[in-house]
Design an enzyme around this catalytic site. Structure first.
Site, short mmCIF file in Angstrom:
data_model
loop_
_atom_site.label_atom_id
_atom_site.label_comp_id
_atom_site.label_asym_id
_atom_site.label_seq_id
_atom_site.Cartn_x
_atom_site.Cartn_y
_atom_site.Cartn_z
CB SER A 1 45.74 26.17 28.42
OG SER A 1 44.92 25.35 29.16
CG HIS B 1 48.56 22.60 31.75
ND1 HIS B 1 48.28 22.16 30.09
CD2 HIS B 1 47.62 23.34 31.67
CE1 HIS B 1 47.43 22.94 29.68
NE2 HIS B 1 46.69 23.57 30.39
#
Ligand SMILES: *[C@@H]1O[C@H](CO)[C@@H](O)[C@H](O)[C@H]1NC(C)=O
Ligand SMILES: *[C@@H]1O[C@H](CO)[C@@H](O)[C@H](O)[C@H]1NC(C)=O
Ligand SMILES: *[C@@H]1O[C@H](CO)[C@@H](O)[C@H](O)[C@H]1NC(C)=O
Ligand SMILES: *[C@@H]1O[C@H](CO)[C@@H](O)[C@H](O)[C@H]1NC(C)=O
Length: 391
Positions: free
Chosen positions: A167, A367
């Protein structure tokens, strides 16, 4: 109507407080060297100071359980609200730190300024000096990443390293490489797991609403003197809430950050929620909200002061075409934050430096599942290892 007496209220708080503080320390709250030793891995702790005084910590796993020191250093960077500890907090078969070490890599888990083990400075006190917290992605990418890379290469006497991240770690890579193009030669390959640069696709996500109000968010926190976000009082209340009602707490985080509780080992989830989210600086949070709102990948927006700082009324974008180190972008179709739209745009901007877009359609990898999920080892980390083996 029942009205509790002050004594009852006070007693309840005392009970909850005692309950909260007397719980046994688990992996999430042990230090990284403690965790590594427990699992039978060698560990080293290194510190490096940035030119502006931040003392950054690197935790090294020089080799795995069955191999010896390799000449393949890998810098591993975590996402926002997480820390390097989240690369070793699950079992040895699950966490990326162990997997890389057992695969023969010399693993360097780093925290950028302000985060967990890098919450230190030569002259500023993070608990007392607001100035300590005056940084955003700009400083992490332009200062910390080059310092970390140089330190690892000098220590290991290697010309280049692997850069593996989750990320936000990719955003910092892109900032570092675009602002210091000479560092591209020091990176063998960048493998981004759910890599972040552009962030504005999913218009319905709760963060979009906060992002829209980023100026208000910033102003409110400033009024209350909150430079580190979330502030300690939030962390304490979250810890108590998560212990009193794990389901409620779990639900809120699941919606906000994206994971599938039914596919996360419940022991792991409990440990995870102990210290997630790791606080960041207000300016760091605001910078990310600005990017969600604007859709650009660019420097911190000082509003009316942009002219003075940048000489332009809007902040300059990072010049991704200056990047030459190869990037492999691994992402999944169940991820709300990093979608096709963002990855396509990033890859296009990187041009030849975008070596691969790898979309995982199997399983349910949202995620945060890249950090706490149970399916990601087989579907994601195995791909990561095969990419690294080719460089
Ligand atoms: C290490 O070697 C031992 C003995 O050969 C073996 O049983 C074990 O599975 C190996 N562990 C790893 C992580 O490769
Ligand atoms: C969950 O994780 C814990 C700690 O890593 C492990 O001991 C346990 O076996 C796992 N449970 C399942 C069902 O995988
Ligand atoms: C911060 O750095 C100083 C100087 O290196 C060190 O003495 C101190 O223990 C560090 N503090 C923390 C909390 O790591
Ligand atoms: C971006 O980088 C490329 C390659 O180094 C360069 O040719 C171009 O002029 C840069 N663009 C800007 C706006 O700085």
């Amino acid at each position: 109507m029942w009205s509790p007496s002050p004594v009852t209220i006070l007693g309840s708080f005392l009970f909850i407080y005692l309950y909260a503080i007397t719980r046994k320390r688990e992996d999430a709250l042990s230090t990284i060297p403690e965790i590594l030793t427990k699992h039978g891995y060698p560990s080293e702790v290194h510190h490096v100071t940035t030119p502006d005084g931040y003392i950054l910590t690197l935790h090294r796993i020089p080799h795995g359980r069955n191999n010896t020191n390799s000449n393949k250093p890998v810098l591993v960077l975590q996402g926002i609200l997480l820390s390097s500890r989240h690369f070793v907090f699950m079992g040895v078969e699950q966490s990326l730190g162990y997997i890389l070490a057992d695969e023969g890599y010399d693993v360097w888990l780093a925290d950028v300024r302000g985060c967990y083990s890098s919450r230190n400075h030569t002259t500023l006190n993070p608990d007392k000096d607001p100035k300590f917290w005056y940084f955003s992605w700009d400083e992490m990418g332009t200062i910390d990443v080059p310092v970390l890379i140089d330190y690892i290469l000098e220590t290991t006497h290697q010309p280049n390293l692997y850069y593996v991240c989750y990320s936000q770690g990719s955003a910092l890579f892109l900032i570092a490489m675009s602002t210091h193009p000479e560092y591209n030669a020091k990176v063998k390959v960048h493998v981004g797991l759910a890599p972040v640069a552009y962030l504005n696709h999913k218009k319905t996500h709760p963060f979009q609403i906060v992002a829209h109000w980023n100026v208000v968010f910033d102003t409110l926190l400033a009024i209350f003197g909150i430079d580190e976000f979330p502030p300690p009082i939030f962390t304490f209340m979250k810890r108590v809430t998560c212990r009193v009602s794990p389901d409620f707490c779990n639900y809120v985080f699941m919606v906000l950050f994206g994971y599938k509780a039914s596919e996360v080992n419940s022991t792991v989830l409990k440990i995870f929620l102990e210290d997630f989210p790791i606080p960041v600086s207000r300016k760091h949070a605001v910078h990310v909200l600005q990017l969600i709102e604007s859709g650009y990948f660019r420097r911190y927006d000082f509003g009316g002061d942009n002219i003075e700082v940048y000489g332009t009324s809007t902040p300059p974008s990072f010049n991704l075409s200056a990047i030459t180190a190869k990037s492999h972008l691994l992402y999944s179709d169940e991820d709300d934050m990093v979608t096709d739209v963002e990855i396509d745009k990033l890859c296009e901007d990187l041009g030849d430096a975008c070596a691969e877009k790898f979309l995982i359609t199997e399983g349910t990898i949202r995620h945060l599942d890249w950090v706490i999920g149970t399916g990601v080892q087989e579907l994601g980390y195995s791909k990561l290892l095969s990419v690294m083996a080719n460089y």
